[in-house]
Scaffold this active site. Sequence first.
Site, PDB file in Angstrom:
ATOM      1  N   GLY A 149       0.826  -1.197   0.000  1.00  0.00           N
ATOM      2  CA  GLY A 149       0.000   0.000   0.000  1.00  0.00           C
ATOM      3  C   GLY A 149       0.863   1.251   0.000  1.00  0.00           C
ATOM      4  O   GLY A 149       2.077   1.208   0.215  1.00  0.00           O
ATOM      5  N   CYS A 150       0.229   2.396  -0.235  1.00  0.00           N
ATOM      6  CA  CYS A 150       0.974   3.648  -0.368  1.00  0.00           C
ATOM      7  C   CYS A 150       1.500   4.144   0.977  1.00  0.00           C
ATOM      8  O   CYS A 150       2.687   4.489   1.099  1.00  0.00           O
ATOM      9  CB  CYS A 150       0.098   4.709  -1.028  1.00  0.00           C
ATOM     10  SG  CYS A 150      -1.543   4.909  -0.286  1.00  0.00           S
ATOM     11  N   TYR A 151       0.646   4.187   1.995  1.00  0.00           N
ATOM     12  CA  TYR A 151       1.113   4.587   3.313  1.00  0.00           C
ATOM     13  C   TYR A 151       2.224   3.656   3.800  1.00  0.00           C
ATOM     14  O   TYR A 151       3.211   4.093   4.384  1.00  0.00           O
ATOM     15  CB  TYR A 151      -0.036   4.537   4.321  1.00  0.00           C
ATOM     16  CG  TYR A 151      -0.958   5.718   4.330  1.00  0.00           C
ATOM     17  CD1 TYR A 151      -0.469   7.027   4.473  1.00  0.00           C
ATOM     18  CD2 TYR A 151      -2.339   5.549   4.249  1.00  0.00           C
ATOM     19  CE1 TYR A 151      -1.333   8.114   4.517  1.00  0.00           C
ATOM     20  CE2 TYR A 151      -3.198   6.626   4.298  1.00  0.00           C
ATOM     21  CZ  TYR A 151      -2.698   7.909   4.427  1.00  0.00           C
ATOM     22  OH  TYR A 151      -3.553   8.983   4.474  1.00  0.00           O
ATOM     23  N   THR A 152       2.018   2.364   3.577  1.00  0.00           N
ATOM     24  CA  THR A 152       2.977   1.389   4.085  1.00  0.00           C
ATOM     25  C   THR A 152       4.325   1.520   3.403  1.00  0.00           C
ATOM     26  O   THR A 152       5.367   1.430   4.053  1.00  0.00           O
ATOM     27  CB  THR A 152       2.441  -0.036   3.889  1.00  0.00           C
ATOM     28  OG1 THR A 152       2.054  -0.218   2.527  1.00  0.00           O
ATOM     29  CG2 THR A 152       1.241  -0.287   4.752  1.00  0.00           C
TER      30      THR A 152
END
Length: 352
Positions: A149-152
């Site tokens: 994911g992007c945040y991760t």
Amino acid sequence: MLTVGVIGATGYAGAELMRLLCRHPQVEKILAGSHSHVETPYSSVYPNFSKIFDFSCHDADISAFAAKCDVLFVSLPHGIASQHVTEAVLDQCVVIDLGADFRLHDSQVYENWYKTSHGNPQLLEKAVYGLSELHRKEVASTRLVANPGCYTTCSILIAHPLLAQGLIDPESLIIDAKSGVSGAGRSEKLGSLFCEVDGSIKPYGVATHRHTPEIEEQLSLTHSHGMKRSGVVVSFTPHLVPMNRGILATVYAKLKPGVTKRELEEAYSLSYADEPFIRLLPYGTFPETRWVKGSNYCDIGYTLDERTNRIVACGALDNLVKGAAGQAVQNMNIVFGLPEQTGLDAVPAFPL
């Protein structure tokens, strides 16, 4: 030369995949799949593709696509890919899933956080977490890539060197992150409307965001040098900001006694000095989303706060590129033995 399929090609991440794949020199043919735009020319959905990709969208049937493609990108909401990506599909093509269904190795953790059953839990041990900078060798030999994911991606890349070199107290990690509205996808949602977002900033998913276990699992592997999948617990709070795209994450952590500025610099250099898509900023210089938009770069800057004995480290990336489509193409390049920067060498666009 590769034949590539994109399931979910009309979402934001899918459209970014299409943009990158259309200019990829080793991609010979692209099949665009969409449940909502079957037989509609792709350039009618996204007019920026006019005279570039005018072919019609196909029904998004994963099994049918697998029979025609060398690699299949699946960009769908959680809970769908796990029902349709099977051993039979993987026998026919490589699958790179941009959703959450194969990112966590424990199906019970997945089901607890995503509130849905997993369709093929037996595949979880075969899936490789596709954060290229951490798992390049494993990605190269897999048929199923779980694209992060992007945040991760941003959070893990910032914290990884600190845990890998044992410089911080793993119980002290706090991650404060901000995302542009495209991270919520293209479907209509009240909270994503212009009048709801413009001129405001808000936290959401406080203490409950689904990227939390993904961050914890990967940082636990770093902390334990790959020996286990538990141990690191983080406080993670995402925020929605009124911009189209971009992620900015700030990581705070207590330094172990005696850790110096030089040790911090050496830790980041050891991890990333040779990484083509990570740009380490000069000490005390901090990233901005405007300098990474439209690119596959992640910029990282940090400082030692001597007053509190904490490190404050910040990272910025484009949530649709390094946080989704660009990273997926980077993984495709690795799987097929292509130079990792192939098709991803665009200079960040400014202003955007």
